[in-house]
Design a protein around this motif. Structure first.
Motif, mmCIF file in Angstrom:
data_model
loop_
_atom_site.group_PDB
_atom_site.id
_atom_site.type_symbol
_atom_site.label_atom_id
_atom_site.label_comp_id
_atom_site.label_asym_id
_atom_site.label_seq_id
_atom_site.Cartn_x
_atom_site.Cartn_y
_atom_site.Cartn_z
ATOM 1 N N LEU A 222 -12.632 -14.525 -36.440
ATOM 2 C CA LEU A 222 -11.675 -14.791 -37.508
ATOM 3 C C LEU A 222 -10.877 -16.066 -37.247
ATOM 4 C CD1 LEU A 222 -10.531 -11.142 -38.265
ATOM 5 C CD2 LEU A 222 -11.840 -12.664 -39.771
ATOM 6 N N LEU A 237 -17.777 -13.438 -45.278
ATOM 7 C CA LEU A 237 -17.628 -12.377 -44.288
ATOM 8 C C LEU A 237 -18.525 -11.215 -44.699
ATOM 9 C CD1 LEU A 237 -13.745 -12.522 -43.882
ATOM 10 C CD2 LEU A 237 -15.460 -13.574 -42.403
ATOM 11 N N ILE A 259 -8.241 -9.412 -41.209
ATOM 12 C CA ILE A 259 -8.840 -10.561 -41.893
ATOM 13 C C ILE A 259 -7.771 -11.439 -42.510
ATOM 14 C CG2 ILE A 259 -10.214 -11.236 -43.915
ATOM 15 C CD1 ILE A 259 -11.951 -8.747 -43.385
ATOM 16 N N MET A 271 -18.008 -11.570 -49.916
ATOM 17 C CA MET A 271 -18.016 -10.634 -48.798
ATOM 18 C C MET A 271 -18.962 -9.490 -49.133
ATOM 19 S SD MET A 271 -14.890 -8.284 -47.272
ATOM 20 C CE MET A 271 -13.899 -9.682 -46.778
#
Length: 371
Positions: A222, A237, A259, A271
């Motif tokens: 991250l 992600l 996150i 994502m």
């Protein structure tokens, strides 16, 4: 003083190179990189032209094989019509991975310790140039992280940097680099922050600590995502596979909340969410390679693609939990399921891909920054 190789590469103990590739830029680069490390004495073996594959068995040691690849480099994602596929195209740069994740499907594909890299990059670039340049109005969302990790060997090969530099001339291509390690050296190869999507796989902390080995930590991944976002890149992600284990609610909630300590929703292109699924032959491999792993004994049923899938009520409960929490952080249209049915989409999101023109079309637009 010699530099140490990154921890995830320290098991490499031998390099093999096809005779036709021994003077290639790739081979020279790997040799030069190793020469500057404490592993400069790693032996090299030239593979004769008539030998198509190598056998390498030496305990936990891995081999790097710089191979002349003669197949197609640009491929379709091996999805199935039974579930919604994202329409991703694969740039095939090599096979196998130096890391060890208990759930990894590559164990079923490549049951050896040989890390293959296609060293004939000129052939790769010729094929890609012919494909991407034939019609500049046709757009491509491509990635290299299907049969290997996009960045795991970058320290030695510079493959992603070469590919990014080549793609600078193609406005119709967006490249996703999906990884579980941190290597940002490729960033110097591009001026196009709008055409590269750095991506990291995420999981619950327990899974990261107990089922993923020789990888970067969640916070390291991250932190890298934040570095890319601050440089102007949009990041991707991926929660895949989501695993059902005791305490999964707290674990996935912790990662989701983490996150947004690093990136903002608008800095995330998309994502994915995907439940653990596996071919029948993978289960005994996991049992053998990771005897402490227990999630494979959960309640699974055969899916329409022949893979074992977590019982639908259980995976829908996980999906709803994660989607609800992500929506509270401002995520919505960026979320999608990897290989799920229309029924599951409707049950969790309240809509299905046909309602917004197809998953592939939406992700293409998001990749190009249009949504």
């Amino acid at each position: 003083m010699s530099k140490r190789l990154p921890s995830h590469l320290r098991k490499i103990g031998h390099v093999f190179v096809d005779e036709s590739m021994q003077d290639s830029p790739m081979a020279r680069r790997v040799r030069d990189k190793l020469a500057g490390t404490d592993r400069a004495d790693i032996p090299w073996t030239v593979v004769p032209p008539e030998q198509d594959r190598i056998e390498f068995v030496r305990g936990e040691t891995q081999a790097l094989y710089l191979k002349e690849y003669k197949g197609k480099f640009l491929r379709f994602c091996p999805g199935t019509r039974a579930y919604h596929c994202c329409g991703y195209r694969i740039i095939h740069i090599g096979e196998n991975c130096p890391m060890a994740c208990s759930y990894c499907i590559l164990q079923a594909y490549f049951q050896d310790r040989v890390l293959k890299i296609w060293a004939n990059q000129d052939d790769l670039f010729t094929e890609l140039g012919n494909a991407f340049g034939a019609d500049r109005n046709t757009r491509y969302r491509v990635g290299t992280g299907e049969f290997t990790d996009s960045l795991a060997l970058e320290h030695l090969t510079g493959y992603s940097a070469n590919l990014i530099h080549f793609l600078e001339d193609y406005d119709n291509v967006v490249l996703e680099l999906k990884s579980k390690v941190v290597d940002l050296t490729w960033m110097d190869a591009t001026t196009r922050t709008d055409r590269v999507l750095p991506a990291w796989s995420l999981n619950a902390p327990f899974i990261n600590e107990h089922e993923e080995f020789d990888v970067s930590t969640l916070r390291e991944r991250l932190t890298a995502a934040r570095t890319c976002a601050e440089a102007g890149f949009r990041v991707c992600l991926h929660f895949d596979p989501i695993i059902h284990y005791p305490g999964w609610e707290e674990g996935y909630a912790e990662t989701i909340d983490m996150i947004f300590d690093y990136v903002k929703p608008e800095q995330i292109a998309y994502m994915s969410l995907g439940s653990f699924r596996c071919m029948p032959q993978l289960t005994p491999i996991i049992e053998n390679n990771f005897p402490d792993t227990t999630y494979i004994y959960n309640e699974f049923v055969p899916g329409l693609d022949g893979k074992a899938r977590l019982l639908r009520p259980l995976r829908v409960a996980q999906f709803k939990f994660m989607v609800d929490r992500l929506r509270k952080h401002g995520m919505d249209k960026q979320l999608y399921f990897c290989m799920e049915s229309t029924e599951v989409w409707n049950e969790v999101f309240g809509y299905a891909p046909k309602d917004f023109g197809g998953l592939g079309n939406r992700l293409m637009a998001q990749a190009f920054g249009e949504e």
